[in-house]
Write a protein that holds these residues in place. Structure first.
Motif, PDB file in Angstrom:
ATOM      1  N   GLU A  70       0.814  -1.216   0.000  1.00 15.73           N
ATOM      2  CA  GLU A  70       0.000   0.000   0.000  1.00 15.73           C
ATOM      3  C   GLU A  70       0.852   1.273   0.000  1.00 15.73           C
ATOM      4  OE1 GLU A  70      -3.796   0.064   1.845  1.00 15.73           O
ATOM      5  OE2 GLU A  70      -3.358  -1.768   2.971  1.00 15.73           O
ATOM      6  N   PHE A  71       2.144   1.093  -0.057  1.00 13.67           N
ATOM      7  CA  PHE A  71       3.046   2.239  -0.035  1.00 13.67           C
ATOM      8  C   PHE A  71       3.039   2.859  -1.436  1.00 13.67           C
ATOM      9  CE2 PHE A  71       7.571   3.470   1.607  1.00 13.67           C
ATOM     10  CZ  PHE A  71       7.243   4.807   1.456  1.00 13.67           C
ATOM     11  N   TYR A  72       2.015   3.682  -1.708  1.00 10.82           N
ATOM     12  CA  TYR A  72       1.811   4.127  -3.095  1.00 10.82           C
ATOM     13  C   TYR A  72       2.978   4.934  -3.633  1.00 10.82           C
ATOM     14  CZ  TYR A  72       0.408   8.719  -1.196  1.00 10.82           C
ATOM     15  OH  TYR A  72       0.380   9.923  -0.547  1.00 10.82           O
ATOM     16  N   THR A  73       3.654   5.663  -2.729  1.00 10.22           N
ATOM     17  CA  THR A  73       4.779   6.460  -3.183  1.00 10.22           C
ATOM     18  C   THR A  73       5.882   5.571  -3.775  1.00 10.22           C
ATOM     19  OG1 THR A  73       4.241   8.084  -1.494  1.00 10.22           O
ATOM     20  CG2 THR A  73       6.433   8.232  -2.467  1.00 10.22           C
TER      21      THR A  73
END
Lengths: 354, 332, 521
Positions: A70-73
């Motif tokens: 979920e670490f979109y960056t």
């Protein structure tokens, strides 16, 4: 030997009572993992700031995304690095990276089937498959195969959770964008299979309504003779939903779909209304005569709905007083049978009287 | 642990939210960094609705929001050094609006960011990578409205396009999906209906059909689900209720049973509300449980604006109040 | 070698193996013995060679429940690639055995597959799918709309809290078939399918209440691991599972001695020496084994200790009126079609799918549906192939079980019509019936209920778990597990540590040590 059917199942995350000792033990256990995770995050965010587009950086994003999809960056950073590699790489090289990313996201989806960012990255991969192979400009095999495989992948995902709306959305996206489109009939067959394997799968009923709508397009089935085929399909759908109605009148999917089907051919409502109401009523009576579920809420609600449609849209062709009386009676009964929605039935009685 | 709480345990929930920032010993805390700004908005709003708006330190909150500024994109990420995204940008605007600190932001820049994400189809992308969803559309519309810049959509027919896109997401059941063709889902119903309300286009909604679909979400145990034949979940208390409230039909559900369901999902020991009884609590479900209770007129709570999911007074003061109806606040 | 134990367990049948695992995991010192050279006792899964040896040995044994064993040949290619179960069984996805497999961690030693289908044999020679779920009812094109409503009404009743419904009050002992027809207006056909193929009734006289209890459990098993209610264990099923429990016991320190005859079991008054009440001497084994608590399967009880042994009563709901079962085990090299649909390949039409064979399935043959067969009892056919790791590729094991009135019948002659009927279901396009490569027939006789026999002491130190008599195909594993837990609790009364005040509340399975989340940091 490993069991193909793992007997352990994942449940919702249950609240467990933790003692102070438990918490301390967990803290101790997690300390080093937190340290490592934060260090890794730091390296990646620093690399990103410094515009480090190297392969090493790329591999670091793989690592962190495996830990936290979920670490979109990190996904963004990964795509930016890819764009740089893209400049330098051959088509084959690009394909290789993309297919690796596709298999990486597949693994991630198995563990996290509802994470938007993973599904999103998959789309991005597909959209970045180069159009032509360098050796043979007419060869789009790889691209075609990739999209075909997506359909397979999404079916696997829907096998494990047939209500996963991410997967259904993705499926519609694939079907709409495949280089070689599939005939709507095969999608109709797919929804049949999904419904037959899980009757309460409203997502599949929904998909069915969308596929049929696009088949019929104009939405009006009885305008011309050329629509006869469509009308036959429409009648077959009625048989299907009638079958469903008898199988389980307590399932909301049944009544929702029934309503869609009626609505899909508004102009013939009057013609079919009596047949329709009779058929719903037959199911309803069959329930009562068996003294089982004496009154079925879904049945009654639908009858009221169709009668109200007749009152509203065909006021001049029907016996208004009788229909109003009948609706009123049923709404009174529904107030008793379905107390959760009592106030709604009261309001409907009010609108009838106007 | 008392099995079935009949009261909203406000002091416990307040302290639960206050302590959220202290969980740095939990790996889970760090793994959710990408939701930090949203979590602060959820926590702050829950506190405000519980009438404890000062339970979190104002300066700290503002400082943190500002530390999430992504200079390159000109908007907010969810955490310092994370990329800007509409989801976190809305949370930032909401927090700053509530703290009366919007002046700290380069509003033009944010507006530019938001408008840059408007797609020809009328929907908004979440960021430059192009994922589209009616959620992002709501974020954009709500944020522009809070910033007093909704009129920016009037250029180039953006407003009409936006409304058109929402309507293309409408299904025959009256509900809305995440994109064209998608199944109706209570959370997407909220974002679409609330966006239409902000855009003053509630005339497009088939109130009868949609309100029927929404009140069908209530299950015999009182809880609400998000789609037919799915499990109940506390967060739908907000998605469904806010929509019903915008449609003026909150009374179509059984209020007492829903209140009891939300209360039963509280952690009576450490505070917080879970998705359903017995599960792990989180700040997301805590806000949406409390927000649902506020719409239901639960005593002692502050009025919530269901369209912006912020304290109603604040929205009224900004002149943004649209038409909606919650149940009258009951006496304790 | 250490020769003093808290308990010695004789026999490695499924019940005893579960007891051994539970006691070992609870921290007791266990020695587990079997005179056979294989694990599993009467529930063993054997290779082909072992099966022949077993047959030869059993022909001369009077103690065994198995008799009249005949077989066609002792030679078969790839004999080691078979796992043939003496008492084949399927496992409901919900129930005591599955719970125990999971909470004991034994599930990781075993593999499972979902049963492909349950079908019912029709007198016309056709095979029909059994509608067990809403989905089956929905897609069936053989049931009328009203029939569907009635069937669903019944299934909802059976899956729900039926005990309190008015339909069942006062009708617990009424024959189930009749109950279905009168209370739920079901047609003869559908009532028969429900009674025999969903509730696994043996005859039309089977009473309503136990049938509903079974059915309730099966209906709840549907969907847990897939569309079928049942799992099939790899490598012969429950035999391999029994071995899995033994392995878990061994991991927790139990001592295993297989293939030694027992020379003597002697009892002495407990003195000061710990664990010295019983002494077990084995042939060709240097040291006598001592313990305070003896647990043994019924066939191990020596005559001189018969009065000392406490036979635990069997659980009421699993009692069966069946005394004698005719069984056959046949190996074929042609697949059998049970009319199941191919789930994986959507492009295959039903017709084509019906011609493709089943890997692992059940066919129920109600009374009077096979010419020359029983008019009173239902037979159960269970087919399993490569997919359950029980047979080499291209071979299938076919088991038939039929309750028979007495042990004076020839199992071969009574089962022949059934076997012929099943072999005619071959998928061979030329409709040539399959020829068995191997066939074995035998009778299995239930032991009487022995709960009255033997000493009942406040602290019995010689425990005999209830006999695992014939129960419906899917019930054997759960019955064994229930018996095992009862035995375990009884055992704790004897060996339970005195410092453990709550010893009777000891969990059957202590929590499995939790593995750290698999992280790659």
């Amino acid at each position: 030997m490993r069991s193909p059917y793992s007997l352990q199942r994942k449940h919702g995350v249950k609240r467990i009572r933790q003692t102070a000792q438990d918490r301390e033990a967990k803290r101790q256990r997690e300390q080093s993992r937190i340290k490592d995770y934060l260090a890794l995050t730091n390296v990646i965010l620093t690399g990103k700031k410094n515009k480090d587009w190297s392969e090493d950086a790329f591999n670091l994003t793989t690592r962190i995304l495996q830990l936290n999809p979920e670490f979109y960056t990190a996904w963004n950073y990964r795509r930016n690095i890819f764009a740089w590699i893209n400049f330098a790489s051959s088509h084959q090289g690009i394909l290789k990276i993309l297919s690796e990313d596709l298999s990486m996201t597949m693994t991630a989806l198995k563990a996290h089937p509802k994470v938007y960012w993973i599904w999103n990255h998959r789309r991005w991969c597909l959209e970045n498959i180069p159009d032509l192979s360098e050796s043979d400009p007419n060869d789009n095999t790889w691209k075609k195969e990739a999209w075909d495989r997506e359909l397979f992948v999404v079916e696997k995902m829907l096998d494990s959770d047939p209500r996963n709306f991410h997967a259904w959305d993705y499926r519609r996206y694939i079907l709409a964008n495949m280089p070689i489109p599939r005939p709507p009939a095969s999608e109709l067959a797919y929804t049949s299979r999904k419904i037959e394997s899980n009757f309460s799968n409203f997502s599949a009923w929904h998909q069915r309504s969308k596929v049929l709508s696009s088949l019929w397009e104009s939405g009006d089935l009885d305008e011309s003779k050329s629509k006869e085929k469509d009308r036959n399909i429409w009648c077959a759908e009625f048989e299907l939903i009638r079958n469903a109605m008898y199988t389980d009148p307590n399932d909301q999917s049944v009544w929702m779909y029934h309503r869609w089907l009626v609505g899909s051919s508004k102009s013939c409502l009057l013609v079919i209304a009596h047949h329709l109401i009779a058929s719903v009523r037959e199911c309803h009576c069959c329930l009562s005569s068996n003294n089982f579920n004496v009154f079925n809420i879904g049945c009654m609600e639908s009858i009221v709905c169709y009668k109200r449609m007749l009152i509203k849209d065909h006021a001049t062709d029907v016996d208004l007083a009788m229909l109003t009386r009948e609706c009123n009676g049923m709404l009174q009964q529904l107030q008793e049978l379905d107390p959760l929605r009592r106030r709604r039935y009261e309001d409907l009685v009010g609108t009838l009287l106007k | 642990m008392c099995a079935n709480p009949t009261q909203l345990l406000i002091p416990l929930h307040v302290s639960y939210i206050q302590k959220l920032g202290d969980s740095k010993d939990d790996l889970a805390y760090h793994l959710s960094a990408h939701l930090r700004l949203n979590a602060i908005y959820w926590g702050y709003t829950a506190l405000a609705i519980m009438n404890h708006p000062d339970a979190l330190d104002r300066e700290q909150m503002i400082d943190f929001v500002m530390s999430c500024w992504d200079q390159e994109a000109g908007a907010f990420g969810a955490h310092p050094d994370h990329d800007a995204h509409l989801l976190s940008t809305l949370s930032a605007i909401q927090i700053l609006t509530a703290q009366d600190a919007v002046d700290k932001v380069d509003v033009d820049c944010v507006v530019k960011f938001i408008l840059s994400l408007h797609q020809p189809s009328g929907v908004f992308a979440g960021d430059q990578f192009g994922e589209i969803d009616t959620r992002f559309l709501y974020c954009a519309v709500s944020a522009l409205s809070l910033l007093g810049r909704l009129h920016e959509l009037d250029k180039d027919g953006k407003r009409e396009k936006t409304v058109e896109y929402i309507l293309r997401c409408r299904n025959y059941d009256g509900g809305f999906g995440s994109c064209v063709g998608a199944e109706s889902h209570a959370a997407q119903v909220f974002v679409c209906v609330a966006a239409l309300a902000i855009l003053d286009r509630m005339d497009c909604v088939d109130v009868d059909t949609l309100a029927f679909w929404l009140c069908e979400r209530q299950l015999p145990n009182g809880g609400l689900n998000g789609r037919p034949e799915k499990l109940e979940d506390v967060c739908y208390s907000f998605w469904v209720l806010s929509s019903l409230s915008i449609l003026g039909k909150v009374h179509w559900i059984d209020v007492d049973k829903l209140v009891a369901f939300i209360l039963s999902a509280q952690d009576t020991e450490n505070g917080g509300i879970a998705d359903r009884p017995g599960d792990m609590v989180d700040v997301f479900h805590t806000l949406f449980g409390v927000a649902g209770l506020s719409i239901l007129g639960y005593p002692g709570l502050v009025d919530l604006d269901p369209i912006y999911c912020m304290p109603a007074k604040l929205i009224e003061a900004k002149g943004l109040r649209k038409s909606w109806e919650a149940l009258p606040r009951r006496e304790a | 070698m250490e020769s003093s134990f808290d308990t010695i367990i004789l026999g490695t049948g499924l019940t005893e193996s579960i007891v051994a695992a539970a006691l070992s995991k609870a921290g007791y010192k266990v020695a587990h013995l079997d005179t056979n050279s294989f694990y599993g006792g009467n529930e063993a899964s054997l290779s082909f060679e072992e099966l022949i040896q077993w047959a030869d040995a059993n022909s001369s044994s009077i103690d065994s429940p198995f008799s009249f064993i005949t077989y066609s040949t002792r030679v078969l290619p790839q004999p080691r690639q078979y796992s043939i179960c003496l008492r084949p069984s399927i496992i409901p996805s919900m129930g005591p055995l599955i719970s125990s497999l999971i909470s004991s961690g034994v599930s990781k030693y075993s593999g499972f597959r979902l049963l492909d289908c349950v079908s019912v044999y029709h007198p016309s020679g056709l095979v029909k799918n059994v509608p067990a779920s809403k989905e089956d009812v929905f897609k069936s094109n053989e049931i009328t709309l009203i029939g569907k409503r009635r069937l669903m009404r019944f299934l909802t009743f059976a899956a729900g809290d039926f005990e309190i419904q008015k339909e069942i009050q006062g009708k617990h002992d009424k024959p189930f078939l009749e109950f279905l027809k009168t209370e739920f207006s079901l047609s003869d056909d559908i009532a028969g399918v429900i009674a025999y193929a969903l509730a696994y009734c043996v005859s039309e006289a089977d009473p309503t209440h136990p049938a509903l209890r079974r059915l309730h459990k099966y209906l709840h098993s549907i969907g847990r691991y897939g569309p079928s209610a049942f799992l099939v264990g790899h490598y012969g099923g429950i035999g391999d599972i029994a071995q899995g429990f033994c392995r878990a016991a061994a991991v927790h320190g139990a001592t295993y001695i297989l293939g030694r005859k027992i020379e003597s079991i002697t009892q002495s008054e407990p003195g000061n020496t710990p664990n010295s009440r019983y002494t077990v001497c084995l042939v060709d084994f240097p040291e006598p084994l001592k313990c305070n608590l003896l647990i043994s399967s019924p066939s191990y009880v020596p005559p001189e200790l018969a009065n000392d042994a406490f036979h635990l009563p069997s659980s009421v709901f699993n009692q069966s009126s069946v005394d004698v079962i005719a069984r056959c085990t046949v190996i074929i090299d042609k697949s059998i079609s049970l009319g199941s649909r191919s789930k994986d390949d959507p492009s295959v039409s039903d017709e084509v799918a019906a011609r493709t064979g089943v890997d692992t399935g059940v066919l129920v043959v109600p009374p009077s549906s096979v010419a020359g067969g029983s008019s009173t009892s239902a037979a159960i056919v269970f087919i399993t192939g490569e997919g359950s790791m029980s047979a080499p590729s291209g071979k299938w094991i076919l088991y038939i079980a039929l309750p028979v009135p007495s042990s004076s019948v020839s199992p071969e002659s009574i089962l022949k019509p059934y076997l012929d009927a099943v072999l005619a279901l071959t998928t061979d396009p030329a409709d040539v019936p399959a020829q068995p490569l191997f066939a074995m027939f035998y009778l299995e006789t239930s032991s009487g209920t022995r709960s009255e026999r033997g000493a009942r002491r406040t602290e019995a130190s010689y425990l005999v778990p209830p006999c695992l008599n014939y129960v419906s195909l899917p019930d054997l594993p759960d019955t064994a597990t229930v018996h095992a837990e009862a035995t375990f609790r009884e055992a704790l009364k004897v060996v339970g540590r005195s410092d453990d005040e709550l010893r009777l509340n000891v969990e059957f399975w202590p929590p499995v040590e939790e593995a750290e989340d698999s992280e790659v940091i």
